[in-house]
Design an enzyme around this catalytic site. Structure first.
Site, PDB file in Angstrom:
ATOM      1  N   HIS A  22     -99.286   0.849  12.530  1.00  0.00           N
ATOM      2  CA  HIS A  22     -98.998  -0.186  11.539  1.00  0.00           C
ATOM      3  C   HIS A  22     -99.785   0.073  10.257  1.00  0.00           C
ATOM      4  O   HIS A  22    -100.986   0.278  10.291  1.00  0.00           O
ATOM      5  CB  HIS A  22     -99.365  -1.555  12.110  1.00  0.00           C
ATOM      6  CG  HIS A  22     -99.147  -2.665  11.149  1.00  0.00           C
ATOM      7  ND1 HIS A  22    -100.177  -3.417  10.650  1.00  0.00           N
ATOM      8  CD2 HIS A  22     -98.025  -3.135  10.576  1.00  0.00           C
ATOM      9  CE1 HIS A  22     -99.689  -4.320   9.822  1.00  0.00           C
ATOM     10  NE2 HIS A  22     -98.384  -4.162   9.754  1.00  0.00           N
ATOM     11  N   ASP A  30     -88.212  14.851  -2.232  1.00  0.00           N
ATOM     12  CA  ASP A  30     -87.064  15.669  -2.630  1.00  0.00           C
ATOM     13  C   ASP A  30     -87.484  17.137  -2.706  1.00  0.00           C
ATOM     14  O   ASP A  30     -88.652  17.476  -2.484  1.00  0.00           O
ATOM     15  CB  ASP A  30     -86.444  15.157  -3.936  1.00  0.00           C
ATOM     16  CG  ASP A  30     -87.368  15.225  -5.146  1.00  0.00           C
ATOM     17  OD1 ASP A  30     -88.217  16.144  -5.224  1.00  0.00           O
ATOM     18  OD2 ASP A  30     -87.235  14.362  -6.039  1.00  0.00           O
ATOM     19  N   ASP A  64     -92.845  -2.440   7.624  1.00  0.00           N
ATOM     20  CA  ASP A  64     -93.881  -3.467   7.630  1.00  0.00           C
ATOM     21  C   ASP A  64     -93.305  -4.804   7.156  1.00  0.00           C
ATOM     22  O   ASP A  64     -92.649  -4.861   6.118  1.00  0.00           O
ATOM     23  CB  ASP A  64     -95.018  -3.036   6.706  1.00  0.00           C
ATOM     24  CG  ASP A  64     -96.275  -3.850   6.856  1.00  0.00           C
ATOM     25  OD1 ASP A  64     -96.216  -4.991   7.360  1.00  0.00           O
ATOM     26  OD2 ASP A  64     -97.343  -3.357   6.465  1.00  0.00           O
ATOM     27  N   MET A  73     -90.596   6.748  -6.658  1.00  0.00           N
ATOM     28  CA  MET A  73     -91.339   7.280  -7.794  1.00  0.00           C
ATOM     29  C   MET A  73     -90.636   6.844  -9.077  1.00  0.00           C
ATOM     30  O   MET A  73     -89.443   7.092  -9.266  1.00  0.00           O
ATOM     31  CB  MET A  73     -91.417   8.807  -7.742  1.00  0.00           C
ATOM     32  CG  MET A  73     -92.187   9.397  -8.912  1.00  0.00           C
ATOM     33  SD  MET A  73     -92.110  11.204  -8.974  1.00  0.00           S
ATOM     34  CE  MET A  73     -93.220  11.621  -7.642  1.00  0.00           C
ATOM     35  N   TYR A 112     -98.190  10.408  -6.409  1.00  0.00           N
ATOM     36  CA  TYR A 112     -98.829  11.611  -5.860  1.00  0.00           C
ATOM     37  C   TYR A 112    -100.121  11.262  -5.119  1.00  0.00           C
ATOM     38  O   TYR A 112    -100.378  11.790  -4.035  1.00  0.00           O
ATOM     39  CB  TYR A 112     -99.145  12.616  -6.969  1.00  0.00           C
ATOM     40  CG  TYR A 112     -97.953  13.304  -7.586  1.00  0.00           C
ATOM     41  CD1 TYR A 112     -96.756  13.476  -6.899  1.00  0.00           C
ATOM     42  CD2 TYR A 112     -98.031  13.814  -8.875  1.00  0.00           C
ATOM     43  CE1 TYR A 112     -95.682  14.127  -7.477  1.00  0.00           C
ATOM     44  CE2 TYR A 112     -96.962  14.467  -9.460  1.00  0.00           C
ATOM     45  CZ  TYR A 112     -95.787  14.614  -8.757  1.00  0.00           C
ATOM     46  OH  TYR A 112     -94.719  15.264  -9.326  1.00  0.00           O
ATOM     47  N   TYR A 130     -86.100  12.491  -8.947  1.00  0.00           N
ATOM     48  CA  TYR A 130     -86.716  11.196  -8.639  1.00  0.00           C
ATOM     49  C   TYR A 130     -86.158  10.629  -7.332  1.00  0.00           C
ATOM     50  O   TYR A 130     -85.881   9.446  -7.213  1.00  0.00           O
ATOM     51  CB  TYR A 130     -86.516  10.203  -9.780  1.00  0.00           C
ATOM     52  CG  TYR A 130     -87.220  10.602 -11.050  1.00  0.00           C
ATOM     53  CD1 TYR A 130     -88.590  10.437 -11.186  1.00  0.00           C
ATOM     54  CD2 TYR A 130     -86.519  11.149 -12.119  1.00  0.00           C
ATOM     55  CE1 TYR A 130     -89.239  10.805 -12.355  1.00  0.00           C
ATOM     56  CE2 TYR A 130     -87.158  11.514 -13.295  1.00  0.00           C
ATOM     57  CZ  TYR A 130     -88.520  11.336 -13.405  1.00  0.00           C
ATOM     58  OH  TYR A 130     -89.162  11.703 -14.560  1.00  0.00           O
ATOM     59  N   ASN A 132     -87.718  10.698  -4.368  1.00  0.00           N
ATOM     60  CA  ASN A 132     -88.816  10.558  -3.413  1.00  0.00           C
ATOM     61  C   ASN A 132     -88.956   9.115  -2.950  1.00  0.00           C
ATOM     62  O   ASN A 132     -88.887   8.190  -3.748  1.00  0.00           O
ATOM     63  CB  ASN A 132     -90.127  11.000  -4.061  1.00  0.00           C
ATOM     64  CG  ASN A 132     -90.014  12.372  -4.674  1.00  0.00           C
ATOM     65  OD1 ASN A 132     -89.748  13.334  -3.980  1.00  0.00           O
ATOM     66  ND2 ASN A 132     -90.175  12.452  -5.982  1.00  0.00           N
TER      67      ASN A 132
END
Length: 141
Positions: A22, A30, A64, A73, A112, A130, A132
């Site tokens: 958890h 990507d 969660d 991102m 990052y 983009y 990710n």
């Protein structure tokens, strides 16, 4: 071979998903994402796109319920690139987990830094920019 596990989920990825607890975070990067320089635990799924991997992971991975659980991102200010894949992600998130709260955006370098602390990164062959995703694991109830 096991039943009811999507075939795109490799044994290595299944092991990592099982190990996570958890609050642990997983990045699906990507094809341009610098996975190997970000984290020591990288699962390679070259030849597959992020949407199919994200969809398969959500069949096994509880998001969660206590906090924001899905992140993208953010585009660099001034970047005019189109991101139609984000709409697809939104649909997959809603279909894949009732606890999906929509995506929140993280600035590129902050993303990052978060990837460096993530439990693991799944490196894909996704060509969209983009593309990710970072997801936070919840509990099975």
């Amino acid at each position: 071979m096991l039943k009811n596990i999507p075939s795109i989920i490799s044994p290595e990825l299944l092991k990592v998903l099982m190990e996570m607890g958890h609050g642990d975070e997983l990045v699906i990067g990507d094809g341009n994402f610098p996975a190997a320089s970000m984290n020591d635990r990288v699962i390679r799924l070259d030849g597959h796109g992020v949407p199919e991997i994200f969809e398969a992971i959500l069949k096994l991975f509880p998001l969660d319920i206590y906090s924001d659980n899905a992140f993208l991102m953010e585009k660099v200010p001034g970047d005019k690139v189109e991101t139609p894949i984000w709409k697809e992600y939104e649909t997959l998130g809603k279909q894949g987990d009732p606890n999906f709260k929509g995506f929140h955006f993280i600035e590129r370098y902050a993303f990052y830094e978060r990837a460096k602390k993530a439990y693991a990164i799944v490196a894909t062959g996704e060509t969209a920019l983009y593309a990710n995703i970072l997801i936070k694991k919840g509990v099975v109830v």
